[in-house]
Design a protein around this motif. Structure first.
Motif, mmCIF file in Angstrom:
data_model
loop_
_atom_site.group_PDB
_atom_site.id
_atom_site.type_symbol
_atom_site.label_atom_id
_atom_site.label_comp_id
_atom_site.label_asym_id
_atom_site.label_seq_id
_atom_site.Cartn_x
_atom_site.Cartn_y
_atom_site.Cartn_z
ATOM 1 N N ASN A 287 37.812 70.806 -55.036
ATOM 2 C CA ASN A 287 36.927 71.223 -53.821
ATOM 3 C C ASN A 287 37.877 70.834 -52.532
ATOM 4 O O ASN A 287 37.302 70.107 -51.642
ATOM 5 C CB ASN A 287 35.616 70.247 -53.673
ATOM 6 C CG ASN A 287 34.755 70.496 -55.083
ATOM 7 O OD1 ASN A 287 34.341 71.543 -55.238
ATOM 8 N ND2 ASN A 287 35.018 69.519 -56.113
ATOM 9 N N GLU A 315 32.313 67.474 -54.596
ATOM 10 C CA GLU A 315 31.754 68.577 -54.020
ATOM 11 C C GLU A 315 31.129 68.143 -52.862
ATOM 12 O O GLU A 315 30.108 67.364 -52.723
ATOM 13 C CB GLU A 315 30.667 69.538 -55.052
ATOM 14 C CG GLU A 315 31.321 69.946 -56.225
ATOM 15 C CD GLU A 315 30.175 70.267 -57.333
ATOM 16 O OE1 GLU A 315 29.181 70.359 -56.952
ATOM 17 O OE2 GLU A 315 30.620 70.961 -58.486
ATOM 18 N N ASN A 316 31.556 68.785 -51.886
ATOM 19 C CA ASN A 316 30.952 68.645 -50.322
ATOM 20 C C ASN A 316 31.114 66.847 -50.195
ATOM 21 O O ASN A 316 30.383 66.494 -49.532
ATOM 22 C CB ASN A 316 29.595 69.037 -50.192
ATOM 23 C CG ASN A 316 29.506 70.552 -50.030
ATOM 24 O OD1 ASN A 316 30.098 71.088 -49.288
ATOM 25 N ND2 ASN A 316 28.733 71.042 -50.974
ATOM 26 N N CYS A 327 33.122 73.313 -51.524
ATOM 27 C CA CYS A 327 32.739 73.294 -52.613
ATOM 28 C C CYS A 327 33.029 74.476 -53.449
ATOM 29 O O CYS A 327 32.862 75.805 -53.202
ATOM 30 C CB CYS A 327 31.126 73.320 -52.528
ATOM 31 S SG CYS A 327 30.208 73.147 -54.506
ATOM 32 N N ASN A 346 29.579 77.059 -51.386
ATOM 33 C CA ASN A 346 28.622 77.011 -50.327
ATOM 34 C C ASN A 346 28.217 78.316 -49.731
ATOM 35 O O ASN A 346 27.766 78.504 -48.492
ATOM 36 C CB ASN A 346 29.468 76.116 -49.118
ATOM 37 C CG ASN A 346 29.531 74.436 -49.481
ATOM 38 O OD1 ASN A 346 28.561 74.006 -50.202
ATOM 39 N ND2 ASN A 346 30.631 73.810 -49.061
#
Length: 356
Positions: A287, A315-316, A327, A346
């Motif tokens: 990510n 992720e994020n 992401c 995303n």
């Protein structure tokens, strides 16, 4: 010079045994635009319903002469903007669907004009436009960039005609590249890269076949060096080749000592892009996007985008969807100190500007 309101992105570099934010005197990264639906913050992914400005799992980006091209993979279409768009600006042209609201594979049965999971896109210096139509196992070509919706391709590579979509010469072809050195296709499902001296006929036998890859997804070139992002079972590398492509085992060196999350590791890198002396790697499962200035076997990246440092890979950032987070970034493209990221998980594309 693009005129946008600029915001500094959280990118970091390693100096004097400390992690420091990238500053003006080293490498400054500024966000220009976000393409796709806006996020409601939190961990909720932006809306993916097909429209003239939304995206669903985009896996390909390209920018040339102020024309932005995005493979809106999950909606089985390619969107084209004339002029680099500010956030929420509708696209000008859609390919693969009859209008901006269609989202079915092959446009509900029209395989000549439809698309099925398009990925790599490429616009050549002489104006030819290519789409790696991955799940139709073909590469489509237009003699010039289409200006009308649902335009029919002029040429197909990997199938005998536009009505055939069988697995044959190609199998899940994800990447395409074309310049004076030849025409290249990442034949991902067949774990190889094909090269023709020029644009081939539909079923023309390749001039060269490069093997030994796991799942090669994208290819780019910087001067006389070629780069291949290879991501598959137990393989997370970016291969570097001097002068010309070869089999994977004959690479000059590779980036990614092992599969993991640190300054020397990669985890399923699907995308690679180059601009002047900078290399960009979409380290997809980590990510993040890594930026390299010097290249070599043991080189460290000079910056990371999407994470606070080289040792965080959530992720994020396990926090929220915002302009600082990524992401599963699947593709990256760079030109003229502008670089783009297909932030696949995303449902958006991020456009950045660099200054050194």
């Amino acid at each position: 010079m693009f005129e946008f309101t600029l915001r500094t992105v959280r990118a970091y570099t390693y100096e004097n045994r400390r992690w420091l934010p990238v500053v003006k005197d080293t490498l400054k990264i500024e966000l220009l635009s976000v393409i796709g639906a806006s996020s409601e913050r939190g961990m909720r992914v932006p809306d993916a319903k097909a429209s003239a400005y939304t995206l669903y799992g985009p896996r390909g980006v390209f920018l040339k002469n102020d024309v932005l091209i995005v493979s809106d993979t999950g909606n089985h279409r390619v969107l084209i903007w004339k002029g680099v768009p500010i956030s929420s600006k509708p696209a000008d042209v859609v390919l693969g669907q009859r209008d901006f609201y269609g989202d079915s594979p092959n446009a509900c049965g029209d395989v000549e004009r439809g698309l099925f999971m398009p990925t790599g896109v490429f616009l050549s210096d002489d104006g030819k436009f290519f789409i790696a139509d991955a799940w139709n196992h073909r590469v489509l070509m237009w003699e010039k960039l289409p200006e009308e919706n649902f335009s029919k391709p002029h040429h197909v590579i990997g199938q005998s005609n536009l009505k055939q979509v069988d697995r044959g010469m190609l199998f899940w072809c994800f990447g395409v590249f074309y310049d004076s050195s030849g025409f290249y296709v990442c034949d991902t499902g067949n774990r190889r890269i094909l090269r023709w001296k020029d644009i081939p006929d539909s079923m023309q036998i390749p001039d060269d076949i490069y093997e030994g890859f796991s799942w090669p997804h994208s290819i780019c070139r910087m001067d006389n060096r070629f780069f291949v992002a290879d991501a598959g079972t137990g393989v997370s590398k970016v291969y570097v080749f001097e002068t010309s492509l070869k089999d994977a085992s004959l690479c000059s060196f590779y980036i990614g000592h092992k599969e993991g999350c640190d300054e020397f590791s990669l985890n399923l890198p699907y995308g690679v892009g180059a601009d002047d002396d900078l290399l960009f790697v979409a380290d997809t499962s980590n990510n993040r996007v890594l930026i390299f200035k010097e290249l070599g076997k043991d080189v460290k990246p000079v910056a990371v985008v999407g994470q606070r440092n080289f040792f965080e890979c959530g992720e994020n950032r396990w926090e929220r969807v915002d302009e600082y987070s990524l992401c599963w970034p699947y593709a990256v493209f760079a030109v003229g100190k502008i670089f783009l990221v297909a932030d696949t998980g995303n449902n958006r594309v991020l456009i950045y500007k660099l200054s050194i």
